[in-house]
Design a protein around this motif. Structure first.
Motif, PDB file in Angstrom:
ATOM      1  N   ALA A 222       0.857  -1.197   0.000  1.00 21.76           N
ATOM      2  CA  ALA A 222       0.000   0.000   0.000  1.00 21.76           C
ATOM      3  C   ALA A 222       0.883   1.232   0.000  1.00 21.76           C
ATOM      4  O   ALA A 222       1.957   1.244   0.611  1.00 21.76           O
ATOM      5  N   ASP A 223       0.439   2.262  -0.707  1.00 22.85           N
ATOM      6  CA  ASP A 223       1.165   3.535  -0.737  1.00 22.85           C
ATOM      7  C   ASP A 223       0.730   4.443   0.403  1.00 22.85           C
ATOM      8  O   ASP A 223       1.488   5.308   0.839  1.00 22.85           O
ATOM      9  N   VAL A 224      -0.499   4.257   0.846  1.00 24.18           N
ATOM     10  CA  VAL A 224      -1.063   5.030   1.955  1.00 24.18           C
ATOM     11  C   VAL A 224      -1.684   4.032   2.924  1.00 24.18           C
ATOM     12  O   VAL A 224      -2.493   3.186   2.525  1.00 24.18           O
ATOM     13  N   ILE A 225      -1.293   4.099   4.186  1.00 20.00           N
ATOM     14  CA  ILE A 225      -1.839   3.206   5.208  1.00 20.00           C
ATOM     15  C   ILE A 225      -2.571   4.042   6.234  1.00 20.00           C
ATOM     16  O   ILE A 225      -2.018   5.003   6.780  1.00 20.00           O
ATOM     17  N   VAL A 226      -3.831   3.691   6.511  1.00 16.29           N
ATOM     18  CA  VAL A 226      -4.637   4.468   7.451  1.00 16.29           C
ATOM     19  C   VAL A 226      -4.881   3.674   8.730  1.00 16.29           C
ATOM     20  O   VAL A 226      -5.009   2.447   8.721  1.00 16.29           O
ATOM     21  N   CYS A 227      -4.947   4.414   9.825  1.00 17.58           N
ATOM     22  CA  CYS A 227      -5.240   3.851  11.146  1.00 17.58           C
ATOM     23  C   CYS A 227      -5.572   5.012  12.074  1.00 17.58           C
ATOM     24  O   CYS A 227      -5.384   6.169  11.718  1.00 17.58           O
ATOM     25  N   GLU A 228      -6.060   4.697  13.267  1.00 19.32           N
ATOM     26  CA  GLU A 228      -6.262   5.776  14.238  1.00 19.32           C
ATOM     27  C   GLU A 228      -4.910   6.174  14.814  1.00 19.32           C
ATOM     28  O   GLU A 228      -3.941   5.435  14.726  1.00 19.32           O
ATOM     29  N   GLY A 229      -4.877   7.359  15.419  1.00 18.68           N
ATOM     30  CA  GLY A 229      -3.614   7.929  15.840  1.00 18.68           C
ATOM     31  C   GLY A 229      -2.902   7.186  16.940  1.00 18.68           C
ATOM     32  O   GLY A 229      -1.680   7.290  17.066  1.00 18.68           O
ATOM     33  N   PHE A 230      -3.634   6.411  17.743  1.00 24.18           N
ATOM     34  CA  PHE A 230      -2.987   5.644  18.815  1.00 24.18           C
ATOM     35  C   PHE A 230      -2.049   4.605  18.210  1.00 24.18           C
ATOM     36  O   PHE A 230      -0.866   4.548  18.529  1.00 24.18           O
ATOM     37  N   THR A 231      -2.598   3.799  17.293  1.00 22.66           N
ATOM     38  CA  THR A 231      -1.786   2.776  16.638  1.00 22.66           C
ATOM     39  C   THR A 231      -0.698   3.404  15.787  1.00 22.66           C
ATOM     40  O   THR A 231       0.462   2.968  15.807  1.00 22.66           O
ATOM     41  N   GLY A 232      -1.046   4.449  15.039  1.00 19.98           N
ATOM     42  CA  GLY A 232      -0.078   5.085  14.163  1.00 19.98           C
ATOM     43  C   GLY A 232       1.110   5.645  14.913  1.00 19.98           C
ATOM     44  O   GLY A 232       2.254   5.548  14.462  1.00 19.98           O
ATOM     45  N   ASN A 233       0.863   6.224  16.089  1.00 22.28           N
ATOM     46  CA  ASN A 233       1.955   6.788  16.866  1.00 22.28           C
ATOM     47  C   ASN A 233       2.863   5.705  17.417  1.00 22.28           C
ATOM     48  O   ASN A 233       4.081   5.871  17.474  1.00 22.28           O
ATOM     49  N   VAL A 234       2.267   4.566  17.808  1.00 23.90           N
ATOM     50  CA  VAL A 234       3.079   3.438  18.278  1.00 23.90           C
ATOM     51  C   VAL A 234       3.995   2.948  17.166  1.00 23.90           C
ATOM     52  O   VAL A 234       5.194   2.708  17.380  1.00 23.90           O
ATOM     53  N   VAL A 235       3.454   2.806  15.956  1.00 27.12           N
ATOM     54  CA  VAL A 235       4.263   2.362  14.816  1.00 27.12           C
ATOM     55  C   VAL A 235       5.380   3.369  14.534  1.00 27.12           C
ATOM     56  O   VAL A 235       6.539   2.996  14.317  1.00 27.12           O
ATOM     57  N   LEU A 236       5.035   4.658  14.551  1.00 29.48           N
ATOM     58  CA  LEU A 236       6.021   5.706  14.283  1.00 29.48           C
ATOM     59  C   LEU A 236       7.159   5.668  15.288  1.00 29.48           C
ATOM     60  O   LEU A 236       8.342   5.675  14.918  1.00 29.48           O
ATOM     61  N   LYS A 237       6.822   5.633  16.578  1.00 26.85           N
ATOM     62  CA  LYS A 237       7.854   5.646  17.615  1.00 26.85           C
ATOM     63  C   LYS A 237       8.695   4.368  17.584  1.00 26.85           C
ATOM     64  O   LYS A 237       9.909   4.401  17.853  1.00 26.85           O
ATOM     65  N   MET A 238       8.086   3.246  17.243  1.00 29.09           N
ATOM     66  CA  MET A 238       8.836   2.000  17.120  1.00 29.09           C
ATOM     67  C   MET A 238       9.842   2.102  15.978  1.00 29.09           C
ATOM     68  O   MET A 238      11.007   1.716  16.107  1.00 29.09           O
ATOM     69  N   ALA A 239       9.402   2.635  14.841  1.00 31.04           N
ATOM     70  CA  ALA A 239      10.299   2.787  13.696  1.00 31.04           C
ATOM     71  C   ALA A 239      11.459   3.730  14.032  1.00 31.04           C
ATOM     72  O   ALA A 239      12.615   3.462  13.666  1.00 31.04           O
TER      73      ALA A 239
END
Length: 314
Positions: A222-239
């Motif tokens: 996928a070129d764009v992945i959507v989720c709510e901000g709770f999950t998205g922030n966890v993924v971002l901080k993990m990366a």
């Protein structure tokens, strides 16, 4: 175009901000005029040392700074002469066409929502992050922290906003939109994911690719992945933590290097009527340069006009 830059925002301001401006002037072909908002006394010697072309920038004095730990609403109300408050005043009154800051994130969000209107039809503006893909290029993940709790309709709008950004800023034709989930099959996930899937599937403004799992985030599924901000922030901080660990351990790898936030600069607030870009508090010169580049691309591509057209058309 006139791009406003908060020169006092961030842990390494104004020094790194000035270096970022110089890097932009030296490496990017642009007719953008930069409006540098900050303490003239602090900026003057740094600007003189950098030997910048004075025709390409204007300094707007600010006598106050909003600290990184100050209460956002209170600080904006009490510090009307701060660089962030002045930046939003200039943006609101059309004195600048975009505003960038690596300062207090909360103050930037409060300023955005109280000074700049949401685009008509957008229920909730969102923030996104670039996702480096192993095969090359970047994807987009949103929301990454602004909206911790969402309704299915919000995620659909994130898909539309992300698609427009991917197409007009990242250059991805007909971007594929995926829903971050715990399985590929339709019907998987929590109540939010289950309710969102059919809405994404039926939305004509996006190219829905189905569910994507955590293992797919760094691929081209996928070129764009959507989720709510709770999950998205966890993924971002993990990366981000993977990159930090690699740096600490002395691991050099071209792909892992692309997880450095300085590669893409800052986060645009998508869904508001003027370009606002929020940078990381520890932004260095390359991040400041890349934030200016993002602002320039948003203005040149008329991204906000395209977003407005998309939502009006609905």
């Amino acid at each position: 175009m006139r791009i406003g830059l908060d020169m006092m925002g961030g842990d390494y301001a104004p020094g790194e901000a000035v270096k970022g401006v110089k890097l932009f002037f030296d490496t990017v072909t642009s007719d953008a005029h930069l409006v540098l908002i900050g303490d003239e006394t602090a900026l003057k010697p740094l600007l003189e040392e950098a030997q910048l072309d004075t025709s390409r920038y204007t300094v707007v004095h600010s006598s106050q700074v909003i600290g990184m730990n100050e209460h956002p609403t209170k600080a904006l109300k009490e510090k009307q002469q701060s660089s962030i408050a002045i930046g939003f005043y200039l943006l609101q009154h059309k004195k600048i066409d975009a505003f960038i800051s690596a300062g207090n994130t909360g103050a930037m969000m409060v300023g955005t929502f109280y000074s700049i209107k949401s685009i008509e039809g957008v229920q909730r503006p969102t923030i996104a992050t670039m996702v480096p893909r192993e095969a090359g290029g970047y994807g987009l993940l949103l929301d990454v922290g602004l909206n911790a709790d969402c309704k299915p309709e919000n995620l659909v709008q994130f898909g539309i906003l992300g698609s427009l950004y991917a197409k007009h800023i990242l250059g991805t034709e007909n971007p594929k939109v995926g829903l971050l989930n715990i399985g590929e099959e339709e019907g998987k996930g929590n109540l939010l994911a289950q309710a969102t899937y059919p809405l994404l599937k039926d939305e004509p403004r996006i190219n829905f690719a189905g569910n994507v799992e955590g293992r797919d985030v760094f691929t081209d599924k996928a070129d764009v992945i959507v989720c709510e901000g709770f999950t998205g922030n966890v993924v971002l901080k993990m990366a981000e933590s993977f990159h930090e660990v690699a740096v600490k351990r002395g691991i050099k790898d071209d792909y892992i290097d692309r997880f450095d936030f300085e590669y893409y600069g800052g986060t645009p607030v998508l869904g508001v009527s003027e370009p606002v870009i929020i940078g990381h508090g520890i932004s260095g010169q390359r991040a400041f340069m890349n934030m200016i580049v993002v602002a320039q691309k948003m203005l040149e591509s008329k991204l906000l006009d395209k977003i407005k057209e998309s939502f009006i058309a609905k």
